[in-house]
Design a protein around this motif. Structure first.
Motif, PDB file in Angstrom:
ATOM      1  N   UNK A 115       0.870  -1.205  -0.233  1.00  0.00           N
ATOM      2  CA  UNK A 115       0.032  -0.167  -0.002  1.00  0.00           C
ATOM      3  C   UNK A 115       0.802   1.331  -0.018  1.00  0.00           C
ATOM      4  N   UNK A 116       0.728   1.865  -0.896  1.00  0.00           N
ATOM      5  CA  UNK A 116       1.384   3.353  -0.988  1.00  0.00           C
ATOM      6  C   UNK A 116       0.517   4.508  -0.525  1.00  0.00           C
ATOM      7  N   UNK A 117       0.837   5.345   0.478  1.00  0.00           N
ATOM      8  CA  UNK A 117      -0.035   6.250   1.108  1.00  0.00           C
ATOM      9  C   UNK A 117       0.844   7.591   0.713  1.00  0.00           C
ATOM     10  N   UNK A 118       0.098   8.537   0.012  1.00  0.00           N
ATOM     11  CA  UNK A 118       0.615   9.970  -0.298  1.00  0.00           C
ATOM     12  C   UNK A 118       0.022  10.942   0.531  1.00  0.00           C
TER      13      UNK A 118
ATOM     14  N   UNK B  75       6.258  -3.078  -6.437  1.00  0.00           N
ATOM     15  CA  UNK B  75       4.902  -3.279  -6.926  1.00  0.00           C
ATOM     16  C   UNK B  75       3.890  -2.897  -5.938  1.00  0.00           C
ATOM     17  N   UNK B  76       3.134  -1.741  -6.344  1.00  0.00           N
ATOM     18  CA  UNK B  76       2.072  -1.445  -5.246  1.00  0.00           C
ATOM     19  C   UNK B  76       0.711  -1.802  -5.865  1.00  0.00           C
ATOM     20  N   UNK B  77      -0.250  -2.427  -4.766  1.00  0.00           N
ATOM     21  CA  UNK B  77      -1.431  -3.051  -5.110  1.00  0.00           C
ATOM     22  C   UNK B  77      -2.539  -1.916  -5.189  1.00  0.00           C
ATOM     23  N   UNK B  78      -2.324  -0.743  -3.954  1.00  0.00           N
ATOM     24  CA  UNK B  78      -3.245  -0.043  -3.795  1.00  0.00           C
ATOM     25  C   UNK B  78      -2.526   1.436  -3.324  1.00  0.00           C
ATOM     26  N   UNK B  79      -3.085   2.481  -3.938  1.00  0.00           N
ATOM     27  CA  UNK B  79      -2.672   3.736  -3.863  1.00  0.00           C
ATOM     28  C   UNK B  79      -3.686   4.603  -2.859  1.00  0.00           C
ATOM     29  N   UNK B  80      -3.466   4.978  -1.656  1.00  0.00           N
ATOM     30  CA  UNK B  80      -4.192   5.793  -0.988  1.00  0.00           C
ATOM     31  C   UNK B  80      -3.683   7.373  -0.814  1.00  0.00           C
TER      32      UNK B  80
ATOM     33  N   UNK C  69      -0.164  13.291 -11.369  1.00  0.00           N
ATOM     34  CA  UNK C  69       0.847  12.613 -12.088  1.00  0.00           C
ATOM     35  C   UNK C  69       1.449  11.368 -11.610  1.00  0.00           C
ATOM     36  N   UNK C  70       1.505  11.500 -10.116  1.00  0.00           N
ATOM     37  CA  UNK C  70       1.979  10.380  -9.287  1.00  0.00           C
ATOM     38  C   UNK C  70       1.113   9.320  -9.264  1.00  0.00           C
ATOM     39  N   UNK C  71      -0.197   9.533  -9.137  1.00  0.00           N
ATOM     40  CA  UNK C  71      -1.069   8.479  -9.324  1.00  0.00           C
ATOM     41  C   UNK C  71      -1.410   7.834 -10.360  1.00  0.00           C
TER      42      UNK C  71
ATOM     43  N   UNK D  27      -0.346   3.903 -11.050  1.00  0.00           N
ATOM     44  CA  UNK D  27      -1.545   3.166 -11.500  1.00  0.00           C
ATOM     45  C   UNK D  27      -1.239   2.377 -12.997  1.00  0.00           C
ATOM     46  N   UNK D  28      -0.540   2.839 -13.868  1.00  0.00           N
ATOM     47  CA  UNK D  28      -0.209   2.686 -15.100  1.00  0.00           C
ATOM     48  C   UNK D  28       1.145   1.175 -14.736  1.00  0.00           C
ATOM     49  N   UNK D  29       2.039   1.802 -14.043  1.00  0.00           N
ATOM     50  CA  UNK D  29       3.143   1.024 -13.802  1.00  0.00           C
ATOM     51  C   UNK D  29       2.760  -0.541 -13.042  1.00  0.00           C
ATOM     52  N   UNK D  30       1.773  -0.178 -12.008  1.00  0.00           N
ATOM     53  CA  UNK D  30       1.880  -1.567 -11.276  1.00  0.00           C
ATOM     54  C   UNK D  30       0.347  -1.895 -11.123  1.00  0.00           C
ATOM     55  N   UNK D  31      -0.617  -1.305 -12.052  1.00  0.00           N
ATOM     56  CA  UNK D  31      -2.126  -1.721 -12.254  1.00  0.00           C
ATOM     57  C   UNK D  31      -2.713  -1.534 -10.842  1.00  0.00           C
ATOM     58  N   UNK D  32      -2.237  -0.701 -10.131  1.00  0.00           N
ATOM     59  CA  UNK D  32      -2.908  -0.579  -8.597  1.00  0.00           C
ATOM     60  C   UNK D  32      -4.249   0.083  -8.609  1.00  0.00           C
TER      61      UNK D  32
END
Length: 402
Positions: A3-6, A97-102, A112-114, A118-123
């Motif tokens: 999980x990636x949290x920004x 590889x991230x599954x979820x971006x919060x 741009x970050x999201x 999303x495209x790189x990891x299909x998150x």
């Protein structure tokens, strides 16, 4: 899951208490790996660096000063941060590889970050909508409605909503506002995911409460109404000051604890008025603040009467956690007061309505049985609607259904 949290919040460890750290700690407790991207402002004089703390990876990214700085630097910093975060993620998380971006608002400039992750990891991307920008800036007359800045940030706002697989709103009024004012947003991806915490119920004895009151110079024989949190223009604090002065001869006491852009003005007002029924204190560490809060009787929330967006301040949860009835003095658009009255643990007052405010204060002070019942209902509301388990389950179910 990874999980990636920004966030714009400075997070040093998940052991800190708060609406974001409590949620991330829940993910960690459930066996997920948590990665946090948090700012390291220019004033901190630290380059971008990675810290592994308590099994959590925290990437502190060098940014401009974003808090308590001039408008120019804050504006530049807000625009630059997505490039700074993006470059830092590419460098430090290139093989993760991230599954979820919060992520939460503010800011709305993480598109741009999201999009990259999303495209790189299909998150899966999940927005925790805590602030409706730029409309709040228009309401506070920071931007001209329809002006260049307003139009620019409206575009960024729509980009963020479009990139988000789910938008979690703080309340039903938030959800309704987003769908009404953004007809291009698919209503199926908008849900209510309220501010939430992991409650800690402290059972202070009567004697412990007395000692805390003595420590901070609070009266032992008066009902203490507390306002804790940000002291800024969005809170419409002139009505708080009017409330204090209007009750200067009543058997009540007001405690104001916090920091923000309006602190110096409020401090000057306190010095000039020399009132005996109120005390102003600067912000305290979370643990000390909770102990002090638990020694008070009634929580107060103030919002500027000019807001057209339905704010839902997270400080409500601190009050409910202490079993405190709450007075919400707000604009007419938020449903915060409606929630309090529906669950019988507080009152709604229209910002500026001093007659009704004084009536509510008197009602709380003169009916001990009702106060006790409202206190119990406050705890009941917290445990029913605002526990972090609920927010976690909403997000986790979204991932499971993909």
């Amino acid at each position: 899951m990874n999980i990636l949290f920004l966030t714009l919040v400075k997070i040093k460890t998940l052991e800190e208490r708060g609406i974001y750290t409590d949620l991330l700690r829940k993910f960690k407790q459930e066996g997920h790996r948590v990665f946090v991207v948090s700012p390291s402002e220019r004033r901190d004089k630290k380059k971008t660096h990675l810290v592994n703390k308590d099994g959590v990876c925290i990437l502190n990214v060098f940014t401009f000063n974003l808090q308590k700085t001039n408008v120019l630097e804050k504006g530049i910093g807000t625009l630059a941060i997505e490039y700074q975060y993006l470059n830092a993620i590419k460098k430090h998380f290139s093989t993760t590889k991230f599954d979820l971006i919060l992520y939460s608002t503010p800011p709305i400039t993480f598109s741009k970050v999201i999009d990259f992750v999303k495209k790189r990891d299909n998150a899966y991307s999940y927005l925790l909508l805590k602030d409706i920008f730029p409309q709040n800036a228009v309401d506070m007359k920071m931007f001209k409605n329809g002006g260049v800045l307003h139009k620019f940030f409206l575009k960024k706002e729509l980009e963020l909503y479009d990139l988000s697989d789910t938008i979690g709103c703080m309340s039903e009024a938030n959800k309704k506002y987003i769908l009404t004012h953004n007809p291009s947003v698919n209503k199926k991806k908008v849900e209510v995911n309220p501010n939430s915490i992991e409650p800690i119920h402290t059972n202070q004895t009567v004697e412990e409460n007395r000692e805390i009151k003595k420590k901070y110079g609070l009266p032992l024989d008066k009902t203490i109404f507390v306002y804790g949190g940000n002291l800024g223009k969005p809170q419409g604090l002139d009505f708080l000051l009017e409330t204090i002065e209007s009750n200067r001869n009543q058997d009540v006491f007001f405690l104001v604890v916090g920091s923000g852009t309006e602190y110096n003005r409020i401090e000057k007002w306190f010095v000039e008025k020399q009132l005996k029924n109120a005390l102003l204190m600067s912000g305290l560490p979370k643990l000390d603040y909770d102990l002090l809060l638990n020694s008070c009787d009634v929580g107060m929330i103030f919002l500027d009467k000019n807001f057209t967006i339905p704010n839902f301040p997270s400080r409500l949860l601190s009050y409910l956690e202490m079993g405190m009835p709450v007075i919400a003095a707000t604009d007419s658009n938020t449903d915060l007061g409606d929630v309090l009255e529906k669950h019988k643990c507080g009152f709604r007052v229209l910002a500026g309505d001093i007659l009704n405010m004084n009536k509510v204060i008197d009602e709380i002070c003169c009916n001990e049985d009702r106060y006790i019942q409202m206190s119990e209902d406050a705890l009941r509301l917290l445990n029913k609607e605002y526990k972090v388990d609920y927010s976690y389950s909403l997000i986790k179910n979204k991932i499971n259904n993909v």
